[in-house]
Design an enzyme around this catalytic site. Sequence first.
Site, PDB file in Angstrom:
ATOM      1  N   SER A   1       0.824  -1.220   0.000  1.00 26.02           N
ATOM      2  CA  SER A   1       0.000   0.000   0.000  1.00 26.02           C
ATOM      3  C   SER A   1       0.858   1.270   0.000  1.00 26.02           C
ATOM      4  CB  SER A   1      -0.904  -0.011   1.231  1.00 26.02           C
ATOM      5  OG  SER A   1      -1.700   1.138   1.234  1.00 26.02           O
TER       6      SER A   1
ATOM      7  N   ASN B   1      -4.513  -0.850   8.526  1.00 23.29           N
ATOM      8  CA  ASN B   1      -3.245  -0.224   8.917  1.00 23.29           C
ATOM      9  C   ASN B   1      -3.412   0.388  10.306  1.00 23.29           C
ATOM     10  OD1 ASN B   1      -0.908   1.226   9.174  1.00 23.29           O
ATOM     11  ND2 ASN B   1      -1.338   2.666   7.510  1.00 23.29           N
TER      12      ASN B   1
ATOM     13  N   CYS C   1       1.148   3.789  13.491  1.00 22.41           N
ATOM     14  CA  CYS C   1       0.963   5.211  13.779  1.00 22.41           C
ATOM     15  C   CYS C   1       1.236   6.000  12.510  1.00 22.41           C
ATOM     16  CB  CYS C   1       1.947   5.631  14.852  1.00 22.41           C
ATOM     17  SG  CYS C   1       1.514   7.183  15.586  1.00 22.41           S
TER      18      CYS C   1
HETATM   19  C1  FMN Z   1       5.600   6.529  -0.096  1.00 22.46           C
HETATM   20  C2  FMN Z   1       5.029   5.457   0.782  1.00 22.46           C
HETATM   21  C3  FMN Z   1       3.675   5.490   1.134  1.00 22.46           C
HETATM   22  C4  FMN Z   1       3.124   4.500   1.956  1.00 22.46           C
HETATM   23  N1  FMN Z   1       1.791   4.532   2.259  1.00 22.46           N
HETATM   24  C5  FMN Z   1       1.244   3.531   3.021  1.00 22.46           C
HETATM   25  C6  FMN Z   1      -0.159   3.495   3.294  1.00 22.46           C
HETATM   26  O1  FMN Z   1      -0.938   4.339   2.816  1.00 22.46           O
HETATM   27  N2  FMN Z   1      -0.629   2.497   4.088  1.00 22.46           N
HETATM   28  C7  FMN Z   1       0.192   1.525   4.610  1.00 22.46           C
HETATM   29  O2  FMN Z   1      -0.290   0.635   5.323  1.00 22.46           O
HETATM   30  N3  FMN Z   1       1.516   1.516   4.325  1.00 22.46           N
HETATM   31  C8  FMN Z   1       2.057   2.489   3.558  1.00 22.46           C
HETATM   32  N4  FMN Z   1       3.387   2.471   3.274  1.00 22.46           N
HETATM   33  C9  FMN Z   1       4.231   1.374   3.800  1.00 22.46           C
HETATM   34  C10 FMN Z   1       4.442   0.268   2.752  1.00 22.46           C
HETATM   35  O3  FMN Z   1       3.222  -0.316   2.357  1.00 22.46           O
HETATM   36  C11 FMN Z   1       5.395  -0.821   3.297  1.00 22.46           C
HETATM   37  O4  FMN Z   1       4.816  -1.402   4.448  1.00 22.46           O
HETATM   38  C12 FMN Z   1       6.758  -0.267   3.680  1.00 22.46           C
HETATM   39  O5  FMN Z   1       7.171   0.721   2.762  1.00 22.46           O
HETATM   40  C13 FMN Z   1       7.839  -1.344   3.744  1.00 22.46           C
HETATM   41  O6  FMN Z   1       7.993  -2.007   2.516  1.00 22.46           O
HETATM   42  P1  FMN Z   1       9.085  -1.590   1.401  1.00 22.46           P
HETATM   43  O7  FMN Z   1      10.394  -1.490   2.122  1.00 22.46           O
HETATM   44  O8  FMN Z   1       9.027  -2.687   0.388  1.00 22.46           O
HETATM   45  O9  FMN Z   1       8.640  -0.275   0.857  1.00 22.46           O
HETATM   46  C14 FMN Z   1       3.960   3.463   2.453  1.00 22.46           C
HETATM   47  C15 FMN Z   1       5.309   3.429   2.091  1.00 22.46           C
HETATM   48  C16 FMN Z   1       5.854   4.402   1.276  1.00 22.46           C
HETATM   49  C17 FMN Z   1       7.315   4.319   0.897  1.00 22.46           C
END
Ligand code: FMN
Length: 305
Positions: free
Chosen positions: A23, A128, A131
């Site tokens: 997400s 989600n 925080c």
């Molecule tokens: C720009 C950005 C926006 C994100 N927005 C959300 C979100 O709206 N809801 C959520 O649960 N996680 C959000 N995340 C977290 C990611 O879904 C993921 O859990 C986290 O980035 C770790 O995975 P990665 O290292 O592969 O990015 C966001 C991450 C990034 C980088």
Amino acid sequence: MREPDLSVEIAGISLKNPVMTASGTFGYGEEYASLVQLDRLGAVIPKGISLEPIEGNPPPRIVETAAGLLNAIGLQNVGVESFVREKLPFLKRYGTPVIVNIFGYTMEDYVRLAERLDDEGIAGLEVNISCPNVKRGGLCFGHDPRTAFEVIHGVRAKTSLPVIAKLSPNVTDISVLVRSVQDAGADAISLINTLLGMSIDVENRRSKLGNITGGLSGPAIKPVALRMVWQARALARVPIIGVGGITTAADALEFLIAGASAVQIGTAHFTHPRASLEVVDGIRQYLRTHGIARVTEIIGSLRNG
Ligand SMILES: Cc1cc2nc3c(=O)[nH]c(=O)nc-3n(C[C@H](O)[C@H](O)[C@H](O)COP(=O)(O)O)c2cc1C
């Protein structure tokens, strides 16, 4: 040898392969649709949705670090009504399960979102409870086992959809939170969201982020996420979805071997829009090379683990 079977089932959701989009890193799917065949993904998880539209934090909202990304987007999104009307129909065309990530500022927000999305033909809810990187107050549900329990329990009671609890790594002992959301009725658990971080411009001695702190993601957090997935797997009765720093098929395989039943690709999309599909192909290739018939055979297969 026959083609390996990549299908998995998570909380009653059948996925053609164990690779989903994380997400917030894949927009609402439409932004990537010209580059990525959405029907080849295990599931799509769009940007987190709230009851009302949210503009997000003041810029700058993204900073690169040595091995990861700091973001303080502030959960910007179009709100649930626009999402259902304008974004969801496009996503549903592909036949790929759509799991909707939701967040709220109060218990009531979460419950109303769950009720609102119950009959929209989506495959599940990812809740989600990390925080949010937002100034607006409110409880940090995911850091306290009791409030985490209450949110998941409240959502579980109001929806017939599978409920996936997405946990924050910014806690002392992840096991406590895993037990808590599981006891509350979560059907699966996503681990992990971003780690709280910060970066400073030494010339003007200001934080590089408008919000001062942000969430760290990308390769820097992979070992932490992997450890938490492994730790959670040892005590969870429900499937774990691994997320954090996964860029390649080898990364994804580490999570599957540690005990994740599926994985999500996040930050990798920003440099590599087709990362999810390459991970699918790489997992298939690994299974072929090792003569493994089904991807489920490697889930939790860590030796001496
Ligand atoms: C720009 C950005 C926006 C994100 N927005 C959300 C979100 O709206 N809801 C959520 O649960 N996680 C959000 N995340 C977290 C990611 O879904 C993921 O859990 C986290 O980035 C770790 O995975 P990665 O290292 O592969 O990015 C966001 C991450 C990034 C980088």
